[in-house]
Design a protein around this motif. Structure first.
Motif, mmCIF file in Angstrom:
data_model
loop_
_atom_site.group_PDB
_atom_site.id
_atom_site.type_symbol
_atom_site.label_atom_id
_atom_site.label_comp_id
_atom_site.label_asym_id
_atom_site.label_seq_id
_atom_site.Cartn_x
_atom_site.Cartn_y
_atom_site.Cartn_z
ATOM 1 N N VAL A 71 0.858 -1.175 0.000
ATOM 2 C CA VAL A 71 0.000 0.000 0.000
ATOM 3 C C VAL A 71 0.905 1.240 0.000
ATOM 4 C CG1 VAL A 71 -0.252 0.172 2.523
ATOM 5 C CG2 VAL A 71 -2.051 1.029 1.054
ATOM 6 N N VAL A 72 0.591 2.206 -0.879
ATOM 7 C CA VAL A 72 1.353 3.451 -0.905
ATOM 8 C C VAL A 72 0.519 4.633 -0.423
ATOM 9 C CG1 VAL A 72 2.986 2.689 -2.658
ATOM 10 C CG2 VAL A 72 0.889 3.812 -3.380
ATOM 11 N N SER A 73 -0.801 4.440 -0.321
ATOM 12 C CA SER A 73 -1.699 5.445 0.220
ATOM 13 C C SER A 73 -3.064 4.796 0.409
ATOM 14 C CB SER A 73 -1.807 6.639 -0.735
ATOM 15 O OG SER A 73 -2.564 7.671 -0.153
ATOM 16 N N GLY A 74 -3.959 5.489 1.070
ATOM 17 C CA GLY A 74 -5.282 4.932 1.270
ATOM 18 C C GLY A 74 -6.192 5.879 2.018
ATOM 19 N N GLY A 75 -7.396 5.412 2.298
ATOM 20 C CA GLY A 75 -8.358 6.217 3.025
ATOM 21 C C GLY A 75 -9.585 5.392 3.356
ATOM 22 N N ALA A 76 -10.479 5.996 4.112
ATOM 23 C CA ALA A 76 -11.719 5.327 4.506
ATOM 24 C C ALA A 76 -12.815 6.374 4.612
ATOM 25 C CB ALA A 76 -11.540 4.597 5.827
ATOM 26 N N GLU A 77 -14.057 5.905 4.602
ATOM 27 C CA GLU A 77 -15.213 6.782 4.709
ATOM 28 C C GLU A 77 -16.223 6.155 5.651
ATOM 29 O OE1 GLU A 77 -18.462 8.899 1.745
ATOM 30 O OE2 GLU A 77 -17.497 7.051 1.104
ATOM 31 N N ALA A 78 -16.740 6.952 6.578
ATOM 32 C CA ALA A 78 -17.819 6.509 7.467
ATOM 33 C C ALA A 78 -19.120 7.072 6.916
ATOM 34 C CB ALA A 78 -17.579 7.016 8.886
ATOM 35 N N GLN A 79 -20.155 6.213 6.788
ATOM 36 C CA GLN A 79 -21.417 6.640 6.209
ATOM 37 C C GLN A 79 -22.562 6.386 7.175
ATOM 38 O OE1 GLN A 79 -21.920 4.784 2.379
ATOM 39 N NE2 GLN A 79 -19.933 5.444 1.653
ATOM 40 N N GLY A 80 -23.493 7.326 7.222
ATOM 41 C CA GLY A 80 -24.670 7.210 8.076
ATOM 42 C C GLY A 80 -24.900 8.507 8.830
ATOM 43 N N ASN A 81 -26.119 8.678 9.351
ATOM 44 C CA ASN A 81 -26.433 9.867 10.145
ATOM 45 C C ASN A 81 -25.590 9.875 11.404
ATOM 46 O OD1 ASN A 81 -28.408 10.664 8.326
ATOM 47 N ND2 ASN A 81 -29.993 9.482 9.361
ATOM 48 N N GLY A 82 -24.817 10.904 11.606
ATOM 49 C CA GLY A 82 -23.962 10.984 12.784
ATOM 50 C C GLY A 82 -22.745 10.085 12.709
ATOM 51 N N ALA A 83 -22.382 9.616 11.511
ATOM 52 C CA ALA A 83 -21.215 8.740 11.354
ATOM 53 C C ALA A 83 -19.927 9.548 11.514
ATOM 54 C CB ALA A 83 -21.244 8.060 9.996
ATOM 55 N N ILE A 84 -18.955 8.952 12.177
ATOM 56 C CA ILE A 84 -17.665 9.589 12.417
ATOM 57 C C ILE A 84 -16.568 8.598 12.055
ATOM 58 C CG2 ILE A 84 -16.121 10.553 14.170
ATOM 59 C CD1 ILE A 84 -18.716 11.243 15.759
ATOM 60 N N LEU A 85 -15.628 9.028 11.220
ATOM 61 C CA LEU A 85 -14.464 8.206 10.915
ATOM 62 C C LEU A 85 -13.491 8.348 12.076
ATOM 63 C CD1 LEU A 85 -13.129 6.358 8.809
ATOM 64 C CD2 LEU A 85 -12.020 8.401 7.890
#
Length: 121
Positions: A71-85
């Protein structure tokens, strides 16, 4: 891939240690970032995605690169009402990316994970 996504990708790759220049081209002619002499060489660039899925709050979703790639880079996403990564970081062995999140008022959260993988020499 749209030009906006390529610009974001280029910005993400610039943050990689040892990279001096990033070459951005159309997907049909995309090339790996240019590295200074003696720095790591990247080939076989690949964007890998772990689609959104609901998991318990604070559970890790781990995405692995294809065999032999780092892996040379990456990310994530939190989805939903009030979602926090809560977390987005590489695995300890450098072969994947981890996403962690939580959703206020719920026991689970939707998490998507993305990784830019390449052969690194």
């Amino acid at each position: 891939m749209s030009r906006g996504k390529l610009t974001v990708l280029a910005a993400a790759l610039v943050g990689c240690a040892g990279l001096a220049t990033v070459t951005v081209a159309t997907p049909a002619t995309a090339s790996a970032p240019m590295a200074p002499a003696g720095a790591a060489d990247f080939t076989g660039y690949q964007l890998v995605k772990l689609p959104n899925a609901n998991v318990p709050n604070f559970a890790r979703r781990t995405l692995r690169c294809p065999a032999g790639k780092q892996v040379v880079s990456g990310g994530a996403e939190a989805q939903g009402n009030g979602a926090i990564l809560v977390g987005s970081f590489p695995t300890d062995d450098g072969t994947g990316w981890i996403g962690i999140g939580r959703q206020i008022g719920y026991n689970d959260v939707g998490i998507s994970v993305f990784a830019i993988c390449a052969n690194v020499t």
